[in-house]
Motif scaffolding. Structure first.
Motif, PDB file in Angstrom:
ATOM      1  N   GLU A 167      39.326  48.719  34.866  1.00  0.00           N
ATOM      2  CA  GLU A 167      39.909  47.898  33.804  1.00  0.00           C
ATOM      3  C   GLU A 167      41.016  46.988  34.336  1.00  0.00           C
ATOM      4  N   VAL A 168      41.930  47.554  35.101  1.00  0.00           N
ATOM      5  CA  VAL A 168      43.088  46.797  35.600  1.00  0.00           C
ATOM      6  C   VAL A 168      42.643  45.700  36.564  1.00  0.00           C
ATOM      7  N   ILE A 169      41.746  46.033  37.487  1.00  0.00           N
ATOM      8  CA  ILE A 169      41.263  45.050  38.467  1.00  0.00           C
ATOM      9  C   ILE A 169      40.525  43.914  37.760  1.00  0.00           C
ATOM     10  N   GLY A 170      39.660  44.253  36.826  1.00  0.00           N
ATOM     11  CA  GLY A 170      38.923  43.220  36.089  1.00  0.00           C
ATOM     12  C   GLY A 170      39.848  42.269  35.355  1.00  0.00           C
ATOM     13  N   GLN A 171      40.850  42.807  34.680  1.00  0.00           N
ATOM     14  CA  GLN A 171      41.797  41.967  33.949  1.00  0.00           C
ATOM     15  C   GLN A 171      42.634  41.112  34.891  1.00  0.00           C
ATOM     16  N   ALA A 172      43.063  41.678  36.017  1.00  0.00           N
ATOM     17  CA  ALA A 172      43.897  40.933  36.963  1.00  0.00           C
ATOM     18  C   ALA A 172      43.122  39.786  37.605  1.00  0.00           C
ATOM     19  N   ILE A 173      41.884  40.045  37.989  1.00  0.00           N
ATOM     20  CA  ILE A 173      41.072  38.989  38.600  1.00  0.00           C
ATOM     21  C   ILE A 173      40.776  37.898  37.584  1.00  0.00           C
ATOM     22  N   ASP A 174      40.525  38.274  36.351  1.00  0.00           N
ATOM     23  CA  ASP A 174      40.216  37.297  35.306  1.00  0.00           C
ATOM     24  C   ASP A 174      41.390  36.352  35.041  1.00  0.00           C
ATOM     25  N   GLN A 175      42.600  36.765  35.371  1.00  0.00           N
ATOM     26  CA  GLN A 175      43.789  35.935  35.154  1.00  0.00           C
ATOM     27  C   GLN A 175      44.016  34.906  36.261  1.00  0.00           C
ATOM     28  N   ILE A 176      43.296  35.004  37.373  1.00  0.00           N
ATOM     29  CA  ILE A 176      43.464  34.063  38.479  1.00  0.00           C
ATOM     30  C   ILE A 176      42.909  32.705  38.062  1.00  0.00           C
ATOM     31  N   THR A 177      43.704  31.657  38.250  1.00  0.00           N
ATOM     32  CA  THR A 177      43.253  30.303  37.927  1.00  0.00           C
ATOM     33  C   THR A 177      42.092  29.937  38.838  1.00  0.00           C
ATOM     34  N   GLY A 178      40.974  29.553  38.239  1.00  0.00           N
ATOM     35  CA  GLY A 178      39.775  29.196  38.991  1.00  0.00           C
ATOM     36  C   GLY A 178      38.664  30.222  38.851  1.00  0.00           C
ATOM     37  N   VAL A 179      38.973  31.404  38.306  1.00  0.00           N
ATOM     38  CA  VAL A 179      37.945  32.424  38.084  1.00  0.00           C
ATOM     39  C   VAL A 179      37.258  32.136  36.762  1.00  0.00           C
ATOM     40  N   ASP A 180      35.933  32.117  36.788  1.00  0.00           N
ATOM     41  CA  ASP A 180      35.148  31.829  35.593  1.00  0.00           C
ATOM     42  C   ASP A 180      34.682  33.104  34.910  1.00  0.00           C
ATOM     43  N   MET A 181      34.258  34.099  35.689  1.00  0.00           N
ATOM     44  CA  MET A 181      33.706  35.326  35.133  1.00  0.00           C
ATOM     45  C   MET A 181      33.956  36.466  36.099  1.00  0.00           C
ATOM     46  N   VAL A 182      34.265  37.631  35.566  1.00  0.00           N
ATOM     47  CA  VAL A 182      34.393  38.829  36.390  1.00  0.00           C
ATOM     48  C   VAL A 182      33.808  40.001  35.622  1.00  0.00           C
ATOM     49  N   SER A 183      33.049  40.833  36.332  1.00  0.00           N
ATOM     50  CA  SER A 183      32.544  42.073  35.747  1.00  0.00           C
ATOM     51  C   SER A 183      32.491  43.119  36.840  1.00  0.00           C
ATOM     52  N   LEU A 184      32.694  44.358  36.439  1.00  0.00           N
ATOM     53  CA  LEU A 184      32.639  45.470  37.376  1.00  0.00           C
ATOM     54  C   LEU A 184      31.643  46.494  36.855  1.00  0.00           C
ATOM     55  N   ASN A 185      30.704  46.873  37.688  1.00  0.00           N
ATOM     56  CA  ASN A 185      29.769  47.936  37.373  1.00  0.00           C
ATOM     57  C   ASN A 185      30.383  49.217  37.927  1.00  0.00           C
ATOM     58  N   GLU A 186      30.989  49.985  37.053  1.00  0.00           N
ATOM     59  CA  GLU A 186      31.716  51.179  37.478  1.00  0.00           C
ATOM     60  C   GLU A 186      30.791  52.225  38.097  1.00  0.00           C
ATOM     61  N   ASP A 187      29.579  52.376  37.572  1.00  0.00           N
ATOM     62  CA  ASP A 187      28.644  53.379  38.088  1.00  0.00           C
ATOM     63  C   ASP A 187      28.242  53.094  39.528  1.00  0.00           C
ATOM     64  N   LYS A 188      28.030  51.826  39.858  1.00  0.00           N
ATOM     65  CA  LYS A 188      27.603  51.448  41.211  1.00  0.00           C
ATOM     66  C   LYS A 188      28.761  50.914  42.054  1.00  0.00           C
ATOM     67  N   SER A 189      29.950  50.809  41.462  1.00  0.00           N
ATOM     68  CA  SER A 189      31.140  50.270  42.144  1.00  0.00           C
ATOM     69  C   SER A 189      30.901  48.873  42.696  1.00  0.00           C
ATOM     70  N   ILE A 190      30.285  48.023  41.885  1.00  0.00           N
ATOM     71  CA  ILE A 190      29.986  46.651  42.288  1.00  0.00           C
ATOM     72  C   ILE A 190      30.858  45.686  41.485  1.00  0.00           C
ATOM     73  N   LEU A 191      31.531  44.790  42.206  1.00  0.00           N
ATOM     74  CA  LEU A 191      32.307  43.718  41.589  1.00  0.00           C
ATOM     75  C   LEU A 191      31.462  42.459  41.594  1.00  0.00           C
ATOM     76  N   ASN A 192      31.313  41.829  40.449  1.00  0.00           N
ATOM     77  CA  ASN A 192      30.641  40.537  40.313  1.00  0.00           C
ATOM     78  C   ASN A 192      31.691  39.551  39.832  1.00  0.00           C
ATOM     79  N   VAL A 193      31.859  38.475  40.577  1.00  0.00           N
ATOM     80  CA  VAL A 193      32.872  37.490  40.210  1.00  0.00           C
ATOM     81  C   VAL A 193      32.345  36.090  40.501  1.00  0.00           C
ATOM     82  N   ALA A 194      32.593  35.183  39.577  1.00  0.00           N
ATOM     83  CA  ALA A 194      32.207  33.774  39.738  1.00  0.00           C
ATOM     84  C   ALA A 194      33.481  32.957  39.667  1.00  0.00           C
TER      85      ALA A 194
END
Length: 111
Positions: free
Chosen positions: A30-57
């Motif tokens: 939760e914290v990582i997803g919210q922090a990354i989403d606040q970075i200027t230039g980030v369009d989308m962020v999602s984290l798959n907790e079960d597979k520990s995969i970060l998806n970021v655009a």
């Protein structure tokens, strides 16, 4: 129909990245997803907790993979050390740098 990007995203510099993370739990997700989403230039962020995969655009002209990794490490997680993840991470660095350099240059050709 494609989802519209945030107003700050330059379409020519738009990239999507997928990284496997280590030491990820529900709170960190939760914290990582919210922090990354606040970075200027980030369009989308999602984290798959079960597979520990970060998806970021993001717009690679404004953000790079090191910015994303800094947030991940700040909150107690890390990038997985598997061979494939390390390869992708180095490719992402290379292509982010290349996009940023090409964005700043103007074409020199007369045609």
């Amino acid at each position: 129909m494609a989802k519209p990007h945030r107003a700050i995203i330059n379409e020519c510099c738009f990239v999507t990245r997928h990284l496997k993370l280590d030491n990820l739990d529900h709170e960190r997700t939760e914290v990582i997803g919210q922090a990354i989403d606040q970075i200027t230039g980030v369009d989308m962020v999602s984290l798959n907790e079960d597979k520990s995969i970060l998806n970021v655009a993001y717009d690679a002209g404004k953000v790079n993979i090191e910015d994303i990794e800094a947030v991940i490490r700040k909150h107690g997680a890390d990038i997985a050390q598997g061979r494939w993840t390390r390869f992708k991470e180095s490719w992402y660095r290379f292509s982010d740098d290349n996009i940023r350099e090409n964005k700043e240059r103007t074409p020199w050709s007369c045609h």
